[in-house]
Write an enzyme that holds these catalytic residues in place. Structure first.
Site, mmCIF file in Angstrom:
data_model
loop_
_atom_site.group_PDB
_atom_site.id
_atom_site.type_symbol
_atom_site.label_atom_id
_atom_site.label_comp_id
_atom_site.label_asym_id
_atom_site.label_seq_id
_atom_site.Cartn_x
_atom_site.Cartn_y
_atom_site.Cartn_z
ATOM 1 C CD1 TRP A 130 -2.706 1.562 0.492
ATOM 2 C CD2 TRP A 130 -2.102 1.813 2.644
ATOM 3 N NE1 TRP A 130 -3.482 2.550 1.041
ATOM 4 C CE2 TRP A 130 -3.133 2.727 2.360
ATOM 5 C CE3 TRP A 130 -1.571 1.784 3.926
ATOM 6 C CZ2 TRP A 130 -3.639 3.610 3.319
ATOM 7 C CZ3 TRP A 130 -2.071 2.645 4.885
ATOM 8 C CH2 TRP A 130 -3.093 3.547 4.573
ATOM 9 C CG ASP A 211 -2.214 -2.529 7.378
ATOM 10 O OD1 ASP A 211 -3.395 -2.697 7.733
ATOM 11 O OD2 ASP A 211 -1.833 -1.561 6.690
ATOM 12 C CE LYS A 246 -10.061 0.011 4.029
ATOM 13 N NZ LYS A 246 -9.542 0.749 2.919
HETATM 14 N N1 KET Z 1 -3.981 -0.418 5.622
HETATM 15 C C1 KET Z 1 -4.236 -0.896 4.394
HETATM 16 C C2 KET Z 1 -3.530 -2.100 3.899
HETATM 17 C C3 KET Z 1 -5.183 -0.228 3.608
HETATM 18 O O1 KET Z 1 -5.442 -0.734 2.415
HETATM 19 C C4 KET Z 1 -5.834 0.923 4.089
HETATM 20 C C5 KET Z 1 -6.755 1.671 3.234
HETATM 21 C C6 KET Z 1 -5.541 1.341 5.389
HETATM 22 C C7 KET Z 1 -4.594 0.651 6.117
HETATM 23 C C8 KET Z 1 -6.182 2.549 6.014
HETATM 24 O O2 KET Z 1 -7.446 2.310 6.495
HETATM 25 P P1 KET Z 1 -8.129 3.245 7.616
HETATM 26 O O3 KET Z 1 -9.380 3.740 7.028
HETATM 27 O O4 KET Z 1 -7.174 4.340 7.978
HETATM 28 O O5 KET Z 1 -8.363 2.322 8.781
HETATM 29 N N2 KET Z 1 -6.735 1.542 1.972
HETATM 30 C C9 KET Z 1 -7.599 2.114 0.952
HETATM 31 C C10 KET Z 1 -7.936 3.557 1.124
HETATM 32 C C11 KET Z 1 -6.746 4.435 1.323
HETATM 33 O O6 KET Z 1 -5.796 4.416 0.522
HETATM 34 O O7 KET Z 1 -6.757 5.173 2.333
HETATM 35 C C12 KET Z 1 -6.976 1.849 -0.419
HETATM 36 O O8 KET Z 1 -5.896 1.235 -0.509
HETATM 37 O O9 KET Z 1 -7.587 2.214 -1.421
#
Ligand code: KET
Length: 396
Positions: A130, A211, A246
């Site tokens: 990511w 993660d 999610k």
């Molecule tokens: N870790 C991973 C692996 C991840 O894909 C995301 C979000 C997050 C953490 C952050 O999630 P939070 O909402 O802060 O708990 N990913 C999607 C959105 C983004 O980039 O913020 C994405 O990869 O599209």
């Protein structure tokens, strides 16, 4: 005053999602951001979340500051969700958990802790990972390196090369691992591979940092926590940031946590104290609302059952879309191997499309993907899957 400020180049995921919102074309398809959309391409509002909110509104509680580490009921519910109810590590009080502003907030607090207490450690992330992982650790002042991970030729993991690299790292190096539903590739380690990796991490005194942003989207709630539980069972000390964005469709409520599984209760108390200190210096304490939604959904049996049912339905729909996209592509281009769509798990698959091909999809067909070729499967539905398949074949 501010002429010297560098322009922001934009974020590869969030800025693309904003561009999608502004695109006037009515046939546009959003396969960019990691958000679960339903069959109608809408963000679902889960009934369990709604019920929890109704109860909170009815109770009309005052809104004091939460403690720096967040609400106690949220924190204990998180530990049980990750490690399993009654896990020895929880019973031994050797897990330090803070409620965080999304798992992103948790990841960053953990990074700052590492910078302070392991100042010479670097972090190794999977190649690829990511995008924000690198940015978060670098901005905490930690050097970021990669370990081999995705094998573009097979769609699998370069497991032997990964182990070779990890074996060569200095003690106390941090190894960032996707607990399930790898972002961006959708390619996970098997349970057998985790069981091979865990002793290596322990023996080499590496610090795993998991993660867990997609718990429940791979195989199930407990199955997707396999890595965390295997590490805890083996007595490895590790960090884990987890998200409810999610799994409960509460993106904007910013619900997540950081847990540090420690060797004993005394060390966990020291770690928790420094996490509190980091929080105090950054944003003082987390917000109440989202954490209380999550705590209620996790601990109230009826809400929990309703949530688990909705989560299973989201997982099943993603799997169904994988099958449909695969079938549509194979029909259009027999002989081409699209099998990766069926073996990869979670919201994402890595299509192998180049940035130029992704640009064509966006410009010519209004289909949005991240430029790495990552596709978010949950943006597909019965109404657009054939159109997307035809567009992909056109640019291949
Ligand atoms: N870790 C991973 C692996 C991840 O894909 C995301 C979000 C997050 C953490 C952050 O999630 P939070 O909402 O802060 O708990 N990913 C999607 C959105 C983004 O980039 O913020 C994405 O990869 O599209």
């Amino acid at each position: 005053m501010f002429h010297h400020v560098a322009p922001f180049a934009g974020d590869p995921i969030l800025s693309l999602n904003e561009a999608f919102q502004k695109d006037p074309r009515s046939n546009k398809v959003n396969l960019s951001i990691g958000i679960y959309f339903d069959e109608q391409a809408r963000l679902p509002a889960l009934d369990a979340v709604h019920q929890a909110e109704l109860r909170m509104a009815a109770a009309n509680q005052p809104k004091p500051y939460l403690p720096m580490e967040g609400a106690a009921n949220f924190r204990s519910a998180v530990q049980a969700l990750i490690l399993g109810d009654g896990h020895e590590a929880i019973a031994s009080h050797r897990v330090a958990t803070i409620q965080a502003v999304g798992s992103s907030g948790g990841l960053k607090v953990g990074a700052e802790f590492i910078k302070q207490w392991f100042p010479t450690s670097g972090v190794w992330v999977s190649d690829p990972t990511w995008d924000n992982h690198r940015a978060m650790f670098e901005s905490a002042g930690i050097p970021v390196h990669t370990y081999p991970y995705y094998d573009a030729a097979t769609g699998g993991v370069r497991f032997a090369a990964m182990l070779d690299t990890l074996r060569s790292l200095p003690a106390h190096s941090v190894v960032l691992l996707h607990a399930c539903c790898h972002n961006p590739t959708g390619t996970d380690l098997t349970n057998a591979q985790w069981l091979e990796l865990v002793p290596l991490l322990k023996e080499r005194q590496l610090i795993p940092y998991l993660d867990l942003a997609y718990q429940g989207f791979g195989e199930g709630i407990a199955q997707d926590a396999f890595a965390a539980r295997a590490l805890a069972d083996a007595g490895v000390s590790f960090f884990i940031a987890n998200s409810f964005s999610k799994s409960m469709s509460v993106y904007g409520e910013r619900c997540g946590a950081l847990s540090v599984v420690c060797p004993d209760a005394q060390q966990a108390a020291l770690v928790l104290g420094q996490l509190q200190f980091t929080v105090r210096r950054s944003y003082s304490s987390p917000p109440i609302h989202g954490g209380q939604i999550v705590a209620q959904v996790l601990t109230d049996p009826a809400l929990r059952a309703s949530w688990e049912q909705d989560l299973a339905a989201m997982r099943d729909r993603i799997l169904a879309m994988r099958v449909q996209l695969h079938a549509a592509l194979v029909k259009l281009l027999p002989g081409h191997d699209f099998g990766y769509l069926l073996t990869q798990r979670g919201m994402f698959s890595y299509t192998g499309l180049s940035a130029a091909q992704v640009d064509r999809l966006r410009e010519e067909q209004a289909i949005y993907l991240v430029r790495s070729g990552r596709i978010c499967i949950s943006g597909l539905n019965a109404g657009n899957v054939d159109v997307v398949a035809a567009a992909i074949v056109q640019v291949l």
